[in-house]
Design a protein around this motif. Structure first.
Motif, PDB file in Angstrom:
ATOM      1  N   SER A   1     -10.374  38.451  -8.452  1.00 58.15           N
ATOM      2  CA  SER A   1      -9.247  38.804  -7.585  1.00 58.15           C
ATOM      3  C   SER A   1      -9.606  39.953  -6.652  1.00 58.15           C
ATOM      4  O   SER A   1     -10.338  40.875  -7.023  1.00 58.15           O
TER       5      SER A   1
ATOM      6  N   SER B   1      -5.460  43.926  -7.847  1.00 54.64           N
ATOM      7  CA  SER B   1      -4.359  43.655  -8.762  1.00 54.64           C
ATOM      8  C   SER B   1      -3.336  44.761  -8.596  1.00 54.64           C
ATOM      9  O   SER B   1      -3.677  45.901  -8.252  1.00 54.64           O
TER      10      SER B   1
ATOM     11  N   ILE C   1      -3.304  37.112  -4.416  1.00 56.35           N
ATOM     12  CA  ILE C   1      -4.633  37.706  -4.338  1.00 56.35           C
ATOM     13  C   ILE C   1      -5.538  36.831  -3.466  1.00 56.35           C
ATOM     14  O   ILE C   1      -5.266  35.655  -3.247  1.00 56.35           O
TER      15      ILE C   1
ATOM     16  N   SER D   1      -1.355  37.133 -11.126  1.00 49.41           N
ATOM     17  CA  SER D   1      -0.790  37.844  -9.979  1.00 49.41           C
ATOM     18  C   SER D   1       0.730  37.795  -9.969  1.00 49.41           C
ATOM     19  O   SER D   1       1.355  37.960  -8.928  1.00 49.41           O
TER      20      SER D   1
END
Length: 820
Positions: A694, A697, A678, A747
């Motif tokens: 982030s 996702s 990310i 992530s």
């Protein structure tokens, strides 16, 4: 029954995902605002705004000619009930130039969240007019105008320096104490900030860290000096205490001199010129050591500050040299005892980021990390490498919240979307005396250290299989940790807030402690790893352990994958490390005893996904076939002024359907790992919807056995909608997944499905789909059209089955399987 040998190459299926149109619904703040006595609430806020604006006008009048830069403006601090925190975003108004800048974390039990905004002078009456309209006007539906915002505001005041401070209150400097402040600068304001700071004679550190909406610098001064900065500049978004300082535990006992070093040197096979490298960011290394020199040319040694030199330092007990030995050889005992040639499939690089003596001046360790990595890359720009860092900080931890250092690691790893990097980081060690009676409760309570909050790094904790004490001097002593369990010094993420990643990701051998039942436990040489000593003229070997040794083993593991498969994406290398990991029997016993998902998550945050296995990461078997997919999707698209989710990838894999049906009720296992990087956006604005950390996702979902593709697509869309409303893991619940709804943190996501072969036969499709992030929620930053890379690793395991699953998949692919 003997298992088939693991000697077949994995299947590598690049870019086989079928893109499909996909849109998860856009959600808005819902629910009724708090009930208010309209006239009284309006009167209260009108008075608060009047007082705040009068103070603001005085501050703007106090701007100092010849010092001030930027637009005239001021900061307002709002109080909003925690239950209404979604309204924080509505305080911002881009056309009016009003920017939400700081939303500190809310402590447990607090009922109010504070939010600070910057208001330019031209919009001084913006909120007052909204309050007036709330008091006097109605919407067509008969509700007070602006009710959704105004009714959710508890109070407002002119902001102070403390209003912009987003660290825990305990870190706020005393009023007259000169401190280093971490100053987070509004987008595009760094030059004017430096100008004002220079005119005020405020010392700044040279280096800055750049994030999508923020620059971060260090400024030296008192609270009053920082207040003058705020008056004379429109640049500051938030303030934190400069607190990232390196620390490692290096109290290692000595081992006797071993006389086999020359024999091992004679058996070494140096790396190939095109081999990858492990780059250690540490205290340097003693290149003169005969076991280090073959893999560490002079050109491979660097230092953050060239005046420090590149050699290792007594001040750090030769930590970098100890890391070097483990990174190159693993536990050195094995290489010494091995017969025949010992091949080194990768080079060693060292970057000295710790000063020769004492501590660094306060610095942005994110900048130090970046400069150190860049020096290695400039020296050998075409070389593939794994970075490794066991330098950590225990100061300012906040239950998983990113620091500037960890966010810099994420940014370096993401590399602008084009220059990806793999960074292996230690989870950090317990400090002070370690008592056997506190194990493992203390490990669960003491959180992983900065920069282990980084989402994209491979964060390594320590486990141990070392329990045998041979030295007669310790006859009455016992190992603290049982075999296969957590190493006694290893930290975890057990206390982290649930939205943050699982740490560690994996665990490697970190040695054990021993105790006599009375005194604090301590390192014993028999329970440590053997490595290289930084003073080879005195002794060649030393003992080493804890998460530093584990991190070096993690870098060794990843470098071996790259050496074997140099074309793999680094997201894939990380994914294979996690996918190959398994919990030891000791760990599995704790998981089996976890009666709830909460208890299971506690074990996941202690052990991560377990202990990686290099053979499993690189090879398949007849009854255990692994497919590796590297693919890209475009998560978002723009329709007029609205950013929406764009597409999902549907992977129809070469499934051994007939063979699985033939196995019928036999137990089988499906494991899926999804790994991606990310782009971080770490400014502290409460982590509300539009201010997510982030960029995006991704999630995976597997088609169920009685589910059509159309039903599968509908389930993914429903799960994405639930995720938008905060139900993390909605695509993963139930259906025999071991982790299920708790797997979707950070992530990288990995989970195991167990059931009958007949049920697995129809699970022949995997969807990878996006959920929201700041690329979507902040269209002004122009990231919505970026592509997202990911690695998808899928294994079918049928232990004990008398059917060759691997060959069945190979026949379906109808392509040549890569040699190896």
């Amino acid at each position: 029954m003997a298992r088939p040998p693991r000697n077949r190459s994995h299947f590598f299926l690049d870019g086989r995902g079928q893109g499909e149109a996909y849109t998860s619904p856009r959600t808005v703040i819902s629910g009724l605002p708090p009930a208010r006595a309209r006239a009284q609430h309006a009167a209260k806020l009108s008075q608060s705004f009047a007082t705040a604006i009068a103070g603001a006008q005085q501050l703007m009048a106090d701007r100092e000619a010849g010092i001030a830069e930027g637009e005239h403006g001021f900061y307002l601090q709002f109080d909003i009930p925690v239950a209404e925190r979604g309204a924080v975003e509505a305080l911002e108004n881009k056309p009016a130039g009003i920017e939400l800048v700081a939303v500190p974390q809310v402590a447990d039990g607090e009922v109010i969240v504070t939010a600070t905004v910057f208001v330019p002078e031209r919009s001084v009456e913006f909120y007052s007019k909204k309050v007036d309209a709330y008091r006097d006007e109605e919407t067509k539906a008969g509700h007070p105008k602006n009710q959704n915002l105004i009714a959710r505001i508890e109070d407002v005041r002119l902001a102070t320096v403390r209003s912009l401070f987003t660290d825990a209150p305990d870190f706020y400097p005393q009023p007259n104490v000169v401190s280093w402040w971490e100053v987070w600068i509004r987008d595009g304001k760094l030059v004017s900030f430096r100008t004002v700071a220079g005119r005020l004679n405020i010392p700044l550190k040279d280096h800055a860290i750049r994030f999508p909406e923020r620059d971060v610098v260090l400024a030296h001064g008192t609270e009053a000096i920082i207040a003058r900065l705020l008056i004379n500049s429109d640049a500051v978004a938030e303030l934190r205490l400069a607190k990232d300082t390196p620390s490692t535990f290096l109290e290692m006992g000595a081992v006797e001199q071993v006389e086999w070093a020359e024999d091992l040197v004679d058996r070494l096979v140096a790396p190939d010129a095109l081999a990858p490298a492990i780059c250690l960011l540490d205290s340097g290394a003693t290149r003169e050591h005969p076991l280090i020199a073959p893999a560490l040319p002079v050109a491979n040694q660097h230092a953050y500050d060239n005046n420090w030199g590149v050699g290792d330092s007594p001040f750090w007990n030769g930590h970098g040299t100890s890391m070097s030995g483990v990174a190159l050889y693993g536990d050195l005992q094995q290489a010494l005892a091995q017969q025949g040639a010992v091949e080194l499939p990768y080079w060693l690089e060292t970057v000295k980021i710790l000063p020769p003596n004492g501590s660094n001046d306060p610095l942005l360790y994110g900048a130090i990390t970046e400069i150190g990595m860049t020096k290695a890359e400039v020296s050998a720009p075409l070389r593939k490498r794994v970075f490794c860092m066991a330098v950590t900080s225990e100061i300012g931890l906040a239950r998983g919240r990113p620091s500037s250092w960890s966010a810099a690691v994420d940014q370096l790893t993401y590399g602008g979307g084009t220059l990806h990097r793999l960074i292996v980081i230690a989870a950090g060690n317990l400090r002070g005396d370690i008592h056997a009676a506190e194990y493992p409760d203390r490990n669960d309570l003491e959180e992983a250290e900065s920069p282990a909050q980084a989402w994209n790094a491979l964060v390594v904790g320590a486990f141990t299989d070392k329990v045998n004490i041979i030295d007669p001097a310790f006859d009455a002593w016992a190992a603290v940790a049982p075999a296969g369990d957590l190493s006694p010094a290893s930290r975890t993420s057990g206390t982290w807030d649930r939205q943050w990643p699982v740490r560690p990701d994996v665990v490697f051998e970190g040695g054990n402690f021993a105790h006599d039942g009375v005194n604090p436990s301590s390192h014993v040489d028999d329970l440590q790893l053997l490595t290289t000593h930084y003073r080879p003229n005195i002794r060649l070997f030393d003992t080493f352990g804890d998460t530093s040794a584990a991190a070096a083993l993690g870098a060794n593991f990843c470098a071996n994958i790259i050496a074997a498969r140099p074309t793999l994406w680094l997201e894939t290398v990380r994914g294979l490390a996690i996918h190959s990991a398994e919990w030891t029997p000791a760990m599995r016993a704790h998981f089996d005893g976890a009666a709830t998902q909460t208890m299971k998550m506690a074990m996941l945050r202690r052990y991560g996904w377990g202990v990686p296995d290099l053979t499993r990461a690189l090879k398949s078997a007849a009854d255990d076939a692994t497919l590796v997919v590297e693919d890209v999707l475009l998560p978002f698209k723009k329709e007029k002024s609205v950013i929406k989710t764009r597409s999902m990838n549907l992977h129809a894999l070469p499934w051994p359907r007939d063979e699985l049906l033939e196995l019928g009720a036999a137990d089988v296992e499906l494991r899926v790992t999804l790994s991606y990087f990310i782009e971080p956006n770490p400014g502290e604005r409460g982590w509300t919807r539009r201010h997510r950390y982030s960029s995006h996702s991704l999630r995976f979902a597997v088609k169920r056995s009685l589910e059509s593709l159309q039903q599968f697509r509908a389930r993914i869309n429903k799960a994405a909608e639930a995720e938008e409303e905060g139900a993390v893991g909605a695509a993963a619940g139930g259906d025999n997944w071991f982790l299920g709804m708790i797997r979707d943190r950070g992530s990288v996501h990995s989970d195991i499905w167990r059931g009958s072969a007949a049920a697995l036969a129809e699970r022949d499709a995997i969807g990878v789909f996006p959920v929201s992030g700041w690329w979507k929620e902040k269209p002004g930053l122009q990231r919505w059209d970026r592509a997202a890379r990911y690695a998808l690793v899928v294994s079918i395991r049928a232990p004990g089955a008398d059917i060759d699953i691997y060959t069945a998949i190979e026949n379906k692919l109808e392509i040549e399987v890569p040699a190896g």
